[in-house]
Design a protein around this motif. Structure first.
Motif, PDB file in Angstrom:
ATOM      1  N   GLN A 130       0.826  -1.196   0.000  1.00 49.87           N
ATOM      2  CA  GLN A 130       0.000   0.000   0.000  1.00 49.87           C
ATOM      3  C   GLN A 130       0.868   1.258   0.000  1.00 49.87           C
ATOM      4  OE1 GLN A 130      -2.345  -1.053   3.485  1.00 49.87           O
ATOM      5  NE2 GLN A 130      -4.198  -1.037   2.213  1.00 49.87           N
ATOM      6  N   ARG A 142       1.102   4.089  -3.017  1.00 42.03           N
ATOM      7  CA  ARG A 142       0.752   5.478  -2.720  1.00 42.03           C
ATOM      8  C   ARG A 142       1.909   6.413  -3.077  1.00 42.03           C
ATOM      9  NH1 ARG A 142      -0.069   9.274   1.464  1.00 42.03           N
ATOM     10  NH2 ARG A 142      -2.189  10.138   1.395  1.00 42.03           N
ATOM     11  N   SER A 175      -6.301  14.474   6.492  1.00 47.11           N
ATOM     12  CA  SER A 175      -7.634  13.841   6.550  1.00 47.11           C
ATOM     13  C   SER A 175      -8.562  14.561   7.516  1.00 47.11           C
ATOM     14  CB  SER A 175      -7.502  12.371   6.954  1.00 47.11           C
ATOM     15  OG  SER A 175      -6.887  12.265   8.237  1.00 47.11           O
ATOM     16  N   HIS A 199     -12.860   7.473   4.356  1.00 46.39           N
ATOM     17  CA  HIS A 199     -11.464   7.412   3.912  1.00 46.39           C
ATOM     18  C   HIS A 199     -10.688   6.385   4.736  1.00 46.39           C
ATOM     19  CE1 HIS A 199      -7.524   8.667   2.570  1.00 46.39           C
ATOM     20  NE2 HIS A 199      -7.182   9.042   3.808  1.00 46.39           N
ATOM     21  N   GLY A 213      -7.596   4.317   3.831  1.00 47.01           N
ATOM     22  CA  GLY A 213      -6.831   5.547   3.733  1.00 47.01           C
ATOM     23  C   GLY A 213      -5.989   5.808   4.971  1.00 47.01           C
ATOM     24  N   ALA A 253      -4.800  12.601   2.359  1.00 43.14           N
ATOM     25  CA  ALA A 253      -5.677  12.107   1.298  1.00 43.14           C
ATOM     26  C   ALA A 253      -5.359  12.807  -0.006  1.00 43.14           C
ATOM     27  CB  ALA A 253      -7.148  12.325   1.674  1.00 43.14           C
ATOM     28  N   THR A 254      -5.176  12.026  -1.029  1.00 42.38           N
ATOM     29  CA  THR A 254      -4.963  12.558  -2.376  1.00 42.38           C
ATOM     30  C   THR A 254      -6.329  12.809  -3.033  1.00 42.38           C
ATOM     31  OG1 THR A 254      -4.969  10.366  -3.395  1.00 42.38           O
ATOM     32  CG2 THR A 254      -2.857  11.187  -2.531  1.00 42.38           C
ATOM     33  N   ASN A 262      -7.620  11.430  -5.640  1.00 43.18           N
ATOM     34  CA  ASN A 262      -8.263  10.149  -5.933  1.00 43.18           C
ATOM     35  C   ASN A 262      -8.823   9.488  -4.677  1.00 43.18           C
ATOM     36  OD1 ASN A 262      -7.703  10.381  -8.658  1.00 43.18           O
ATOM     37  ND2 ASN A 262      -5.786   9.225  -8.530  1.00 43.18           N
ATOM     38  N   GLU A 263      -8.076   9.617  -3.592  1.00 45.53           N
ATOM     39  CA  GLU A 263      -8.537   9.035  -2.337  1.00 45.53           C
ATOM     40  C   GLU A 263      -9.779   9.774  -1.815  1.00 45.53           C
ATOM     41  OE1 GLU A 263      -4.292   7.323  -0.601  1.00 45.53           O
ATOM     42  OE2 GLU A 263      -4.974   9.347  -0.081  1.00 45.53           O
ATOM     43  N   ARG A 264      -9.794  11.098  -1.978  1.00 47.85           N
ATOM     44  CA  ARG A 264     -10.958  11.867  -1.533  1.00 47.85           C
ATOM     45  C   ARG A 264     -12.189  11.482  -2.356  1.00 47.85           C
ATOM     46  NH1 ARG A 264      -7.156  16.109  -1.457  1.00 47.85           N
ATOM     47  NH2 ARG A 264      -8.086  17.131  -3.285  1.00 47.85           N
ATOM     48  N   ALA A 285     -13.362   8.177  -1.177  1.00 49.05           N
ATOM     49  CA  ALA A 285     -14.025   8.275   0.126  1.00 49.05           C
ATOM     50  C   ALA A 285     -15.425   8.853  -0.009  1.00 49.05           C
ATOM     51  CB  ALA A 285     -13.177   9.129   1.074  1.00 49.05           C
TER      52      ALA A 285
END
Length: 968
Positions: A130, A134, A149, A160, A165, A169-170, A172-174, A177
């Motif tokens: 992971q 990332r 975050s 997230h 997560g 947070a990037t 894409n991650e946001r 989420a």
């Protein structure tokens, strides 16, 4: 349809602006819903509050929308309204688009520790894979693209962490989420978000604590199993956060104990087996058999079949029919399976408990999800799984159709299948209309009722009628009332009212007040009662399904399931009072048989033909009845005067003296020797017994006189009572005494009133006594409400005023009116069962009117202030809340109150329609009370009306008085 709202904070409040969005059916419902959301979050708006009234905007199309119905305080930091005041656009900062002077590769380990890390929080670090993935993603991102975050909305941050997560947070991650937070199909995550939103401590803790909490939730209820219930997650989160905030828990032992307890309770050895529903406790089943969720489904299907069989030795035919139900996912099996499968530890419950909870439920309870869940939660409370109690076993074996052998199982199953098909056609059909609203077709007279009028599409709703239109239609309909349907109005003088309009009551039989008519009616009723066969007792269901029911007795309705408007009003007094009256029932208020004039007027105006079912009217004293002691004395005197005269004591004495006069006289003894000697010489020779040679002494002479007198007949006594004199007379004239004895004795004219009544009864057995009539009425063996003639006269005068009123009379005598109809349904928001019973309902070409009859006492209210006083009466007594509840549950379009003043000889009428705003106010207050009641049932907490200490402050009037006294 989606709606979005901006709630702006006032500049002086120092609070952030709020934003929310949600899905709703109509504009009016959306406007009500936003106020509900604000109220739930204790956000006050309007004059004097920190926030302005909510403003409806266009729904923004961005991937970082907050969770539906969540008040987001960070939205306005990222977005603002365009000049049109409706369109949202991103806020463009002055630094936007600039590249940093130096590009630094973010340090994952550094960004992952915004706060001191607590090892006892059971944090699960990301895997090496992971971290590598990332790093590849963030190499080409600027520092502005990577956010902490904790800057994300609460639900977005939880989602997230939930999907893996870290503390930053990037983009894409946001986006991932946000998508996860809004994924309503993921019931597990949605339950987690709802639960943690209700735990205030979760909103104010370090990120690593939130992440640890989420990891522990996954540990207890793995993602590959069934989603845990919301209440379980909420209970665990509260308990775990309480341990986190325990300052004495330095080494994290308390937190570990909490997790171990929940693991032991809900997972135990099932962690390895993958089963999360129980199965570790010993039950009443065969220990050699493995009990799984699949075998539970078979048991559920068997319990739904009505055949009688041994639940511990299920016949082959029953088993095969059960497998068919499971394979075909037939209803109601699928609803029961869904509910029971999600119960924590369901595999630990005995087979008897499973059968009992199903077989003791209402037949159509599976059609009502909210009530169904409440039933399961309430009834599934077994503690001794291996040895179920006798009551549970008895309910588990409850059945109608017997079946005993495997050979008959197939036939019985086939017959049962046919029976189910037939009964399905004959029984009322319950159909879901969405949002927890159901309709019952043909439940009563083939009519259907919906639980909510607001669910009817706007295009199909009948147009609301104006007062003039309503009045005209009522007047036209009233012309068609048959003339024979009249009710004679009794007055104090028992004369009929002259006004024909006030006499008409549709559907009521003629009632005559004459004594002859009453006698004829009584004889006819007695003849019918004698000849006719006894009517079977009406049986009412123990549980009323949603729908419309006519003719329910008062005692049946008031004891039925569902929260009534009266109970909602009690909850508005305080939840503590509601609990005492309707939950724990420590306050018992039994209905007193003392007359309430309002109830009597209600019966006379709405259901006069059923007056004698509830009320017992004081009997009319017939002419000639004995009423007072003087009437009794007058009757006794007249009766005695009509009897043949009896010999008086003086007359008997005279007869005795006359007899004594005929008797020979006694020889006197004499007072001296000479007198005695003279008396002696008068004796016959044979009684002169003194010899010549003997001395004649006084003693010897008196002895001879006494001897002679003894031979004479003795005279009778002439003194004493009449009875004593009669005894003396019987010795000399027995025939006369026997003749005297044949004469009837006169009645006593003295004594108590009760003794005089008994005396009169002795000679007049059919005599009617007012005291006995009234005593029998007051004894009231049937427990009815006693009504005096004066009270009835007042109520009849009020009834006459109502029926003579141009509008009230039309409403009360409308040919299509229905009285005291009971409705059962569900509250859409809380899922609680409700019931209503409006006094009157009328259907005018699709417009459903409802009305309540209210008696008031306002003889001393000035005319100018009467409307304000009536409005205060409606608000103070929560009549508007009841009206809103009636309109919602009974699908009424307009609602009226018929107020009548009950003060004697001052019976004015006021017809008041509930405005839309008044009904909306009542609905909002009703919703608030229902949410409070639901919360009380969920938490078991019923707070008192005052829960905090406070300082009493002066109001404006008192402040002015204080100031005046200071200056004096």
């Amino acid at each position: 349809m989606m709606y979005a709202y901006l709630i702006k904070a006032r500049p002086k409040a120092g609070k952030p602006n709020l934003f929310t969005w949600f899905d709703c059916k109509s504009d009016s419902r959306a406007d009500r819903e936003i106020m509900n959301i604000l109220e739930d979050n204790e956000i006050e708006t309007g004059r004097g509050a920190d926030y302005q009234l909510p403003v409806r905007t266009d729904v923004p199309v961005y991937d970082d929308l907050p969770v539906e119905r969540l008040l987001d305080a960070t939205w306005c930091e990222r977005y603002e309204l365009d000049d049109d005041g409706r369109t949202w656009q991103k806020i463009v900062s002055a630094e936007a688009g600039k590249k940093p002077e130096t590009t630094v590769t973010p340090d994952v380990s550094a960004s992952a520790s915004p706060a001191p890390f607590d090892a006892s929080a059971e944090f699960e670090a990301p895997s090496f894979e992971q971290v590598s993935e990332r790093l590849d993603e963030i190499r080409n991102l600027s520092d502005e693209d990577i956010v902490d975050s904790h800057t994300l909305p609460f639900n977005t941050e939880l989602a997230h962490f939930w999907i893996g997560g870290m503390y930053t947070a990037t983009p894409n991650e946001r986006a991932a989420a946000n998508a996860a937070a809004m994924d309503t199909d993921d019931s597990y995550l949605q339950n987690v978000l709802l639960a943690l939103n209700s735990v205030e401590a979760c909103k104010h803790c370090f990120n690593h604590i939130r992440l640890s909490l989420l990891n522990n939730i996954k540990k207890i209820w793995p993602l590959d199993g069934k989603a845990p219930a919301l209440n379980l997650i909420l209970s665990f989160a509260k308990e775990w956060m309480a341990a986190i905030n325990d300052t004495s828990d330095k080494d994290g032992k308390h937190r570990a104990d909490v997790v171990d307890k929940w693991l032991t309770r809900y997972r135990k050895e099932r962690i390895e087996s993958g089963a999360t529903a129980g199965g570790m406790n010993k039950t009443d089943r065969d220990p050699t058999l493995t009990h799984t969720l699949d075998t539970l489904d078979i048991e559920i299907a068997c319990a739904l079949l009505p055949m009688d069989f041994d639940i511990y030795n299920i016949p082959g035919g029953v088993y095969r029919r059960a497998k068919e139900m499971v394979a075909g996912k037939e209803s109601p099996w699928k609803e029961w399976s869904q509910k029971l499968r999600h119960c924590p530890g369901i595999l630990d419950y005995s087979r008897a408990a499973i059968f009992a909870v199903i077989r003791s439920a209402a037949p159509n309870i599976h059609m009502m999800p909210g009530s169904h869940q409440v039933w399961v939660n309430t009834k599934l409370t077994e503690s001794n799984h291996a040895a179920p109690d006798a009551e549970t076993v008895a309910m588990a074996k409850n059945s109608d159709a017997p079946i005993t052998t495997d050979e008959t199982s197939d036939a019985a199953a086939s017959e049962q299948k046919h029976t189910e098909t037939v009964s399905t056609k004959e029984q009322p059909e319950i159909t879901s209309m969405g949002d927890g609203v159901f309709t019952v077709e043909g439940l009563v007279g083939g009519q259907a009722a919906t639980a909510s009028v607001n669910d009817v599409p706007a295009a199909e709703k009948p147009k609301k009628k104006t007062y003039d239109e309503l009045h005209a239609e009522l007047h036209e309909a009233r012309k068609n009332i048959p003339a024979k349907n009249t009710l004679a109005m009794e007055t104090t003088s028992n004369e009929q009212m002259e006004a024909a309009d006030s006499n008409e009551i549709a559907g009521s039989p003629e009632v005559s007040t004459s004594e002859g008519a009453n006698a004829d009616s009584a004889e006819a009723a007695a003849a019918v009662k004698t000849d006719a066969e006894p009517m079977p007792a009406v049986e009412y269901p123990a549980y009323f399904e949603p729908g419309r029911y006519e003719g329910l007795p008062n005692e049946v309705y008031h004891a039925a399931n569902g929260i009534s408007s009266t109970q909602v009003k009690d909850a508005r007094v305080s939840l503590m009072y509601f609990d005492a009256r309707h939950v724990s029932k420590t306050i018992i208020k039994e209905r007193s048989p003392v007359l309430d004039i309002g109830n009597l007027v209600h019966a006379l105006a709405l259901q006069p033909d059923e007056l004698d079912k509830e009320f017992s009217v004081e009997p009319v004293i017939p002419e000639g009845a004995f009423t007072t002691a003087s009437t009794l004395r007058a009757f006794i005197d007249a009766h005695n005067a009509s009897l043949p005269a009896l010999l008086s004591a003086d007359e008997i004495k005279a007869l005795l003296e006359e007899h004594n006069a005929t008797l020979p006289a006694q020889v006197p003894m004499g007072g001296s020797l000479e007198e005695t000697a003279q008396s002696y010489m008068t004796l016959p020779t044979e009684f002169q017994r003194i010899e010549a040679d003997q001395k004649q002494t006084a003693v010897a002479m008196k002895a001879c006189i006494k001897e002679y007198n003894a031979t004479l007949p003795a005279p009778v006594k002439t003194s004493g009572s009449r009875d004593a004199l009669l005894e003396q007379l019987a010795s000399i004239n027995p025939d006369l005494v026997a003749q005297e004895a044949q004469k009837p004795a006169p009645l006593k004219v003295s004594g108590t009133k009760a003794e005089m009544i008994q005396a009169v009864k002795a000679v007049k057995p059919d005599a009617v006594f007012a005291d006995e009539l009234l005593d029998a009425w007051r004894d009231n063996p049937e427990g009815k409400v006693l009504v005096t003639r004066q009270q009835l006269s007042t109520a009849l005068a009020i009834q006459s005023a109502l029926l003579s009123h141009p509008t009230a009379g039309m409403l009360l005598t409308h040919p299509s009116r229905a009285v005291e109809v009971s409705y059962f349904g569900f509250d859409d928001e809380t899922g609680l069962e409700v019931r209503v019973r409006p006094d009157l309902e009328i259907d005018l070409d699709g417009v459903r009117l409802g009305a309540d009859l209210k008696t008031i006492s306002m003889w001393n209210v000035k005319q100018e202030g009467l409307r304000a006083r009536l409005h205060r009466e409606i608000i103070d007594r929560d009549y508007h809340l009841s009206a809103a509840m009636y309109c919602e549950t009974a699908a009424l379009d307009q609602f009226f109150w018929i107020f009548v003043n009950k003060d004697e000889n001052y019976h004015w009428i006021a017809i008041i329609e509930a405005s839309e705003e008044l009904l909306e106010l009542g609905m909002l207050e009703y919703r608030k009370a229902m949410r409070a009641i639901a919360n009380g049932f969920d938490t078991g907490e019923w707070p008192a009306p005052i829960t905090t200490d406070y300082t009493d402050e002066l109001n404006d009037f008192d402040l002015r008085r204080l100031e005046a006294l200071r200056l004096a």
